[in-house]
Design a protein around this motif. Structure first.
Motif, PDB file in Angstrom:
ATOM      1  N   VAL A  72     -16.165   0.498   7.507  1.00 57.04           N
ATOM      2  CA  VAL A  72     -15.649   0.076   8.818  1.00 57.04           C
ATOM      3  C   VAL A  72     -14.127   0.101   8.814  1.00 57.04           C
ATOM      4  CG1 VAL A  72     -15.453  -1.906  10.374  1.00 57.04           C
ATOM      5  CG2 VAL A  72     -17.669  -1.259   9.457  1.00 57.04           C
ATOM      6  N   TYR A  73     -13.507  -0.366   7.747  1.00 56.27           N
ATOM      7  CA  TYR A  73     -12.048  -0.355   7.643  1.00 56.27           C
ATOM      8  C   TYR A  73     -11.508   1.069   7.699  1.00 56.27           C
ATOM      9  CZ  TYR A  73      -7.401  -0.763   5.637  1.00 56.27           C
ATOM     10  OH  TYR A  73      -6.058  -0.661   5.417  1.00 56.27           O
ATOM     11  N   ARG A  76     -11.802   2.457  11.303  1.00 51.84           N
ATOM     12  CA  ARG A  76     -10.827   1.848  12.217  1.00 51.84           C
ATOM     13  C   ARG A  76      -9.420   2.322  11.918  1.00 51.84           C
ATOM     14  NH1 ARG A  76     -12.097  -4.026  14.228  1.00 51.84           N
ATOM     15  NH2 ARG A  76     -10.264  -3.425  15.378  1.00 51.84           N
ATOM     16  N   LYS A  77      -9.101   2.492  10.645  1.00 53.75           N
ATOM     17  CA  LYS A  77      -7.767   2.973  10.296  1.00 53.75           C
ATOM     18  C   LYS A  77      -7.571   4.405  10.769  1.00 53.75           C
ATOM     19  CE  LYS A  77      -4.540   3.095   6.490  1.00 53.75           C
ATOM     20  NZ  LYS A  77      -4.297   2.782   5.095  1.00 53.75           N
ATOM     21  N   GLU A  79      -9.090   5.795  13.353  1.00 48.59           N
ATOM     22  CA  GLU A  79      -8.965   5.738  14.814  1.00 48.59           C
ATOM     23  C   GLU A  79      -7.573   5.283  15.229  1.00 48.59           C
ATOM     24  OE1 GLU A  79     -11.929   3.287  16.567  1.00 48.59           O
ATOM     25  OE2 GLU A  79     -13.585   4.580  15.944  1.00 48.59           O
ATOM     26  N   ALA A  80      -7.034   4.286  14.542  1.00 52.23           N
ATOM     27  CA  ALA A  80      -5.704   3.782  14.872  1.00 52.23           C
ATOM     28  C   ALA A  80      -4.648   4.858  14.625  1.00 52.23           C
ATOM     29  CB  ALA A  80      -5.389   2.533  14.056  1.00 52.23           C
ATOM     30  N   ARG A  83      -4.961   7.397  17.456  1.00 47.43           N
ATOM     31  CA  ARG A  83      -4.382   6.877  18.701  1.00 47.43           C
ATOM     32  C   ARG A  83      -2.866   6.857  18.648  1.00 47.43           C
ATOM     33  NH1 ARG A  83      -6.569   1.424  19.215  1.00 47.43           N
ATOM     34  NH2 ARG A  83      -8.043   1.900  17.593  1.00 47.43           N
ATOM     35  N   GLU A 144      -4.805  -4.671  22.421  1.00 49.01           N
ATOM     36  CA  GLU A 144      -4.901  -3.628  21.404  1.00 49.01           C
ATOM     37  C   GLU A 144      -4.541  -4.202  20.056  1.00 49.01           C
ATOM     38  OE1 GLU A 144      -2.481  -0.348  22.474  1.00 49.01           O
ATOM     39  OE2 GLU A 144      -3.561   0.047  24.317  1.00 49.01           O
ATOM     40  N   GLU A 147      -2.929  -2.323  14.148  1.00 52.10           N
ATOM     41  CA  GLU A 147      -3.315  -1.866  12.822  1.00 52.10           C
ATOM     42  C   GLU A 147      -2.474  -0.673  12.419  1.00 52.10           C
ATOM     43  OE1 GLU A 147      -7.359  -1.037  12.367  1.00 52.10           O
ATOM     44  OE2 GLU A 147      -8.032  -2.913  13.199  1.00 52.10           O
TER      45      GLU A 147
END
Length: 148
Positions: A72-73, A76-77, A79-80, A83, A144, A147
């Protein structure tokens, strides 16, 4: 105007502090619950299969939880980072189109001539500060995560 801004900051800080303390209390309660569940599972496996199997099953459960958390980390990293790259591209293209507009450049030069460079520097500093405050408030309002 300034008093309203200060009151807004105080209000948002107090609200954030209350929510953080509530989340911390919930996290502590959850961790205690998980500890008791793990202890109960360990005792159950220990009574039915033995100490080695109980230790190995506990280790396997925590290994699976760790692997899920790492996955999961990593997602998410990624994706960040994606973005952030998209936002940088959008900002770069917006700045490029803005500075490529001859009418905007002519207007800017006329403003500099009319006001003067010595008077314009403090105005730009205050404008930059206001823009930074607005950007930070809009980022906080949108929720938001910050991260890396």
């Amino acid at each position: 105007m300034l008093q309203r801004l200060i009151n807004d900051v105080k209000e948002s800080t107090g609200s954030a502090l209350r929510l953080t303390s509530l989340a911390a209390a919930a996290a502590i309660a959850l961790s205690i619950t998980i500890a008791f569940l793990c202890a109960a599972a360990f005792v159950y496996v220990l009574q039915h299969y033995g100490p080695v199997e109980a230790c190995l099953s506990g280790a396997a459960v925590f290994l699976v939880v760790t692997l899920v958390a790492v996955a999961v980390y990593a997602v998410r990293k990624r994706e960040a980072r994606r973005r952030a790259e998209q936002a940088a591209k959008a900002a770069k293209s917006a700045a490029a189109t803005m500075f490529a507009d001859p009418a905007l450049i002519a207007t800017g030069l006329q403003i500099v001539r009319a006001i003067g460079v010595k008077r314009l520097i403090p105005i730009l500093a205050i404008g930059g500060l206001a823009l930074g405050l607005m950007a930070s408030r809009s980022a906080a309002a949108s929720g938001e995560p910050a991260e890396e």
